[in-house]
Design an enzyme around this catalytic site. Structure first.
Site, PDB file in Angstrom:
ATOM      1  N   GLU A 149      -6.027  -6.423  17.805  1.00 31.45           N
ATOM      2  CA  GLU A 149      -6.285  -7.776  17.306  1.00 31.45           C
ATOM      3  C   GLU A 149      -5.384  -8.083  16.102  1.00 31.45           C
ATOM      4  O   GLU A 149      -5.358  -7.329  15.129  1.00 31.45           O
ATOM      5  CB  GLU A 149      -7.759  -7.878  16.914  1.00 31.45           C
ATOM      6  CG  GLU A 149      -8.190  -9.211  16.352  1.00 31.45           C
ATOM      7  CD  GLU A 149      -9.684  -9.226  16.002  1.00 31.45           C
ATOM      8  OE1 GLU A 149     -10.202 -10.291  15.669  1.00 31.45           O
ATOM      9  OE2 GLU A 149     -10.317  -8.136  16.084  1.00 31.45           O
ATOM     10  N   LYS A 153      -9.748 -16.136  20.689  1.00 28.32           N
ATOM     11  CA  LYS A 153     -11.038 -15.485  20.479  1.00 28.32           C
ATOM     12  C   LYS A 153     -12.156 -16.507  20.501  1.00 28.32           C
ATOM     13  O   LYS A 153     -12.078 -17.558  19.856  1.00 28.32           O
ATOM     14  CB  LYS A 153     -11.007 -14.740  19.145  1.00 28.32           C
ATOM     15  CG  LYS A 153     -12.217 -13.868  18.854  1.00 28.32           C
ATOM     16  CD  LYS A 153     -11.978 -13.098  17.560  1.00 28.32           C
ATOM     17  CE  LYS A 153     -13.082 -12.121  17.229  1.00 28.32           C
ATOM     18  NZ  LYS A 153     -12.783 -11.357  15.995  1.00 28.32           N
ATOM     19  N   CYS A 157     -12.267  -8.418  20.444  1.00 24.77           N
ATOM     20  CA  CYS A 157     -13.260  -7.821  19.542  1.00 24.77           C
ATOM     21  C   CYS A 157     -14.679  -8.369  19.730  1.00 24.77           C
ATOM     22  O   CYS A 157     -15.402  -7.934  20.606  1.00 24.77           O
ATOM     23  CB  CYS A 157     -12.803  -7.963  18.087  1.00 24.77           C
ATOM     24  SG  CYS A 157     -13.497  -6.678  16.990  1.00 24.77           S
ATOM     25  N   SER A 184     -11.529  -3.491  14.398  1.00 26.01           N
ATOM     26  CA  SER A 184     -12.906  -3.100  14.097  1.00 26.01           C
ATOM     27  C   SER A 184     -12.898  -2.048  12.996  1.00 26.01           C
ATOM     28  O   SER A 184     -12.488  -0.908  13.231  1.00 26.01           O
ATOM     29  CB  SER A 184     -13.584  -2.546  15.350  1.00 26.01           C
ATOM     30  OG  SER A 184     -14.894  -2.102  15.079  1.00 26.01           O
ATOM     31  N   LYS A 243     -20.177   3.860  13.461  1.00 24.99           N
ATOM     32  CA  LYS A 243     -19.548   2.765  14.212  1.00 24.99           C
ATOM     33  C   LYS A 243     -18.967   3.204  15.558  1.00 24.99           C
ATOM     34  O   LYS A 243     -19.098   2.477  16.553  1.00 24.99           O
ATOM     35  CB  LYS A 243     -18.461   2.120  13.347  1.00 24.99           C
ATOM     36  CG  LYS A 243     -17.931   0.789  13.862  1.00 24.99           C
ATOM     37  CD  LYS A 243     -18.954  -0.310  13.687  1.00 24.99           C
ATOM     38  CE  LYS A 243     -18.367  -1.688  13.923  1.00 24.99           C
ATOM     39  NZ  LYS A 243     -17.466  -2.111  12.824  1.00 24.99           N
ATOM     40  N   GLY A 260      -7.844  10.901 -14.091  1.00 21.99           N
ATOM     41  CA  GLY A 260      -8.458  11.775 -15.063  1.00 21.99           C
ATOM     42  C   GLY A 260      -9.219  12.877 -14.369  1.00 21.99           C
ATOM     43  O   GLY A 260      -9.946  12.627 -13.408  1.00 21.99           O
ATOM     44  N   SER A 284     -11.915  15.817 -15.176  1.00 27.74           N
ATOM     45  CA  SER A 284     -12.845  16.321 -16.186  1.00 27.74           C
ATOM     46  C   SER A 284     -13.379  17.704 -15.875  1.00 27.74           C
ATOM     47  O   SER A 284     -14.038  18.319 -16.707  1.00 27.74           O
ATOM     48  CB  SER A 284     -14.028  15.361 -16.289  1.00 27.74           C
ATOM     49  OG  SER A 284     -14.778  15.372 -15.082  1.00 27.74           O
ATOM     50  N   GLY A 285     -13.132  18.194 -14.666  1.00 29.65           N
ATOM     51  CA  GLY A 285     -13.769  19.426 -14.207  1.00 29.65           C
ATOM     52  C   GLY A 285     -15.056  19.155 -13.463  1.00 29.65           C
ATOM     53  O   GLY A 285     -15.661  20.068 -12.913  1.00 29.65           O
ATOM     54  N   ASP A 300     -16.858  14.619  -9.190  1.00 36.20           N
ATOM     55  CA  ASP A 300     -16.286  13.364  -8.703  1.00 36.20           C
ATOM     56  C   ASP A 300     -14.761  13.374  -8.812  1.00 36.20           C
ATOM     57  O   ASP A 300     -14.051  13.080  -7.845  1.00 36.20           O
ATOM     58  CB  ASP A 300     -16.855  12.180  -9.475  1.00 36.20           C
ATOM     59  CG  ASP A 300     -18.340  11.980  -9.230  1.00 36.20           C
ATOM     60  OD1 ASP A 300     -18.785  12.240  -8.106  1.00 36.20           O
ATOM     61  OD2 ASP A 300     -19.048  11.576 -10.169  1.00 36.20           O
ATOM     62  N   SER A 301     -14.241  13.692 -10.006  1.00 35.91           N
ATOM     63  CA  SER A 301     -12.782  13.718 -10.151  1.00 35.91           C
ATOM     64  C   SER A 301     -12.176  14.837  -9.320  1.00 35.91           C
ATOM     65  O   SER A 301     -11.050  14.709  -8.812  1.00 35.91           O
ATOM     66  CB  SER A 301     -12.395  13.851 -11.626  1.00 35.91           C
ATOM     67  OG  SER A 301     -12.883  15.048 -12.193  1.00 35.91           O
ATOM     68  N   LYS A 352     -20.408  -5.525 -13.646  1.00 39.91           N
ATOM     69  CA  LYS A 352     -19.500  -4.386 -13.739  1.00 39.91           C
ATOM     70  C   LYS A 352     -18.797  -4.147 -12.402  1.00 39.91           C
ATOM     71  O   LYS A 352     -17.589  -3.868 -12.361  1.00 39.91           O
ATOM     72  CB  LYS A 352     -20.264  -3.123 -14.135  1.00 39.91           C
ATOM     73  CG  LYS A 352     -20.714  -3.063 -15.581  1.00 39.91           C
ATOM     74  CD  LYS A 352     -21.287  -1.684 -15.877  1.00 39.91           C
ATOM     75  CE  LYS A 352     -21.652  -1.526 -17.342  1.00 39.91           C
ATOM     76  NZ  LYS A 352     -22.119  -0.163 -17.650  1.00 39.91           N
TER      77      LYS A 352
END
Length: 581
Positions: free
Chosen positions: A44, A126, A162, A189, A195, A323, A325-326, A329-330, A550
């Site tokens: 598409e 479509k 689609c 898609s 999915k 960054g 940090s140890g 997440d990072s 935020k």
């Protein structure tokens, strides 16, 4: 009668890069023709990339798109495959349609063009335009009302795009009355967890409704926060599915033979266009490769890597900085980045403050060494002291200035060295507002912004396990996975000081954010039916509601869940309503 060989070409276009997309489609079509295809189908809006969003409000872009489809037809002919029937998605626009308040796009169409002999010989528009989740197609497009059937040397192929296969009694039902032998479905898609299975279930229902196989061709690659996983496949009338690969460009072949049976010449409620086309001679190629669907964590990882890689490359970047940090997440983002753009293009920065523990600094350095990425320490203690001393900061203000000094450091190095900065926050933190604007929220892209905290740990363990299976050093230090999470912005700080256990928090967030459940529902159904304290749910809900401003300022990142923050979930920032339950 010899079957018709159809090639499903799964490609990774770039939105708006019309010349490059023409070249990409031409190359894939030429390869398909050389491998015996008589028909080649692309995804598409493969010619323009998807979604083009409000680019289509610019008449000049729509004009360029329409010219590009003619240029593609000429390019295919010049490449020696003008006798190949090529079906490709593009943005069309009625040049005579006026722009009005109710139709500002002037008749823009999400179209499939049929190219043959150097010309655009037919077009399908479509019909069903999705207007939920990440889709705004009713804002952009005018729906079609025609059925298109290609009669390629006696094999009849119907076209759909689609959403047209997601609803019963639509184009597929009409094509069944016309007696098609297969439906070519062009798709853009996006990926989300679950999915692929959902697509197969929907398409199987259309195969049963239409009595003909469906060749489902999807795009692949990242486009801003959307990730297209490919996952093209052929669904047969016997219930079997021939899957293609996920997250890579690929061409899959299938042979279509006439089914016979009754054929109507008209369908109530539709106009019908039938296009007779000759089939080019072919030699049947080798049988298609059998592909196995990736498991769930592998799919998620591939989506995060694909989204990050394509964002960096498609905006013209090469190197990334973050960054380190140890913390977990990072650590996870660093590995995603290395898998996406290569370890030598990743620049980690440790930015310890006086509250940073020795083991956190050691873990960050250890990971950089394990992975072979660039790494440096830039202590922020003196920067923080300058702000704290001059402004007399205490408490939360002192905590946040640490994050902001780190943000300034990363952005300064980005300006100096040209790195694209990656934010490292996860979905759980983003949900409750545990991020500092102009601090850890800085950056151009956030690879795990749609990854809840509990899944962060699962992915880290999975990626280390994959490394071991490959005979490689696990990239993430075990201590980064097992230690209790902390922002280390004050002495002895732990996430658990102000948040419930992440398994509990993530369950509440999943229900409140992704499923739109209220306090009463979560209290009754959460925790596998055992429920939660309503006061805890209200606290979490208020944190989520208050953090909307935020999230609007946080970098975008790849969508992997059914409802990601951003275009998936549009909440007012100024809002005084709270669930009264």
């Amino acid at each position: 009668m010899t079957p018709l060989r159809v090639a499903a070409c799964q490609i990774n276009p770039v939105v708006g890069d019309l010349d490059a997309n023409v070249a990409r489609i031409t190359a894939a079509a030429r390869d398909a023709a050389q491998r015996g295809a008589q028909v080649a189908v692309f995804g598409e809006m493969a010619l323009t990339g998807y979604p083009v969003e409000d680019l289509l409000l610019r008449r000049s872009f729509a004009v360029d798109s329409r010219e590009a489809v003619h240029e593609l037809a000429r390019s295919l002919d010049a490449a020696g495959c003008g006798d190949l029937v090529v079906v490709v998605g593009f943005l069309d626009r009625d040049p005579d349609a006026p722009e009005t308040s109710t139709n500002p796009t002037g008749g823009a169409r999400n179209a499939a063009g049929v190219l043959h002999g150097g010309e655009l010989v037919a077009r399908y528009d479509k019909h069903f335009l999705p207007n939920y989740g990440v889709f705004d197609e009713k804002r952009w497009f005018t729906p079609g009302d025609r059925l298109v059937v290609l009669d390629v040397d006696g094999v009849r192929l119907g076209l759909a795009i689609c959403e047209d296969v997601w609803w019963p009694d639509g184009p597929v039902a009409g094509l069944a009355e016309l007696g098609v032998d297969a439906v070519l479905c062009l798709n853009a898609s996006p990926f989300e967890v679950g999915k692929p299975a959902q697509r197969r279930e929907v398409v199987a229902a259309r195969v049963a409704e239409g009595g003909a196989p469906v060749i489902y061709v999807n795009l692949v690659g990242g486009q801003d926060e959307l990730v297209f996983d490919g996952d093209s496949f052929v669904a047969g009338i016997d219930g079997a599915t021939a899957p293609g690969p996920q997250f890579v460009e690929h061409t899959q072949f299938t042979d279509i033979a006439p089914l016979g049976g009754e054929r109507a010449t008209s369908v109530d409620g539709w106009s019908v266009t039938e296009v007779p086309l000759p089939a080019r001679p072919t030699v049947l190629a080798d049988p298609a490769t059998a592909w196995t669907e990736l498991d769930e964590l592998a799919q998620i990882w591939a989506a995060l890597v694909t989204g990050t890689r394509d964002y960096v490359h498609k905006v013209g970047g090469r190197t990334v900085g973050l960054g380190m940090s140890g913390g977990i997440d990072s650590a996870l983002v660093a590995v995603i980045a290395a898998d996406a753009v290569g370890a030598d293009n990743v620049y980690g920065v440790g930015m310890p403050s006086k509250y940073s523990s020795d083991h956190s600094k050691d873990d960050a350095a250890d990971q950089a060494q394990r992975m072979g990425i660039h790494f440096r320490f830039e202590p922020i203690e003196h920067m923080v002291e300058s702000f704290v001393g001059q402004l007399h900061l205490t408490g939360l203000a002192e905590e946040n200035i640490q994050a902001r000094c780190r943000g300034m450091t990363l952005m300064s190095l980005s300006n100096l060295d040209g790195h694209l900065v990656l934010a490292t926050g996860n979905k759980s933190e983003l949900a409750v507002g545990y991020s500092t604007i102009y601090g850890d929220a800085v950056g151009a892209y956030a690879p795990i912004r749609d990854v809840e905290k509990s899944l962060v740990w699962d992915l880290a363990r999975w990626r280390n396990k994959v490394a071991v299976e490959r005979g490689e050093t696990p990239p993430i230090p075990e201590n980064s996975i097992t230690k209790e999470p902390s922002a280390e912005l004050r002495p002895g700080q732990k996430d658990s000081d102000s948040l419930p256990d992440y398994e509990i928090l993530d369950d509440i967030l999943r229900r409140y954010v992704e499923q739109d459940q209220g306090v009463a529902e979560i209290a009754a159904e959460g925790n596998n039916g055992a429920g939660y304290d309503p006061d805890l749910i209200r606290k979490v809900a208020r944190l989520v509601d208050r953090a909307e401003y935020k999230r609007r300022q946080y970098p975008l990142g790849p969508k992997i869940t059914p409802k990601a923050f951003g275009r998936d979930r549009r909440m007012p920032i100024t809002n005084r309503w709270h669930d009264p339950a």
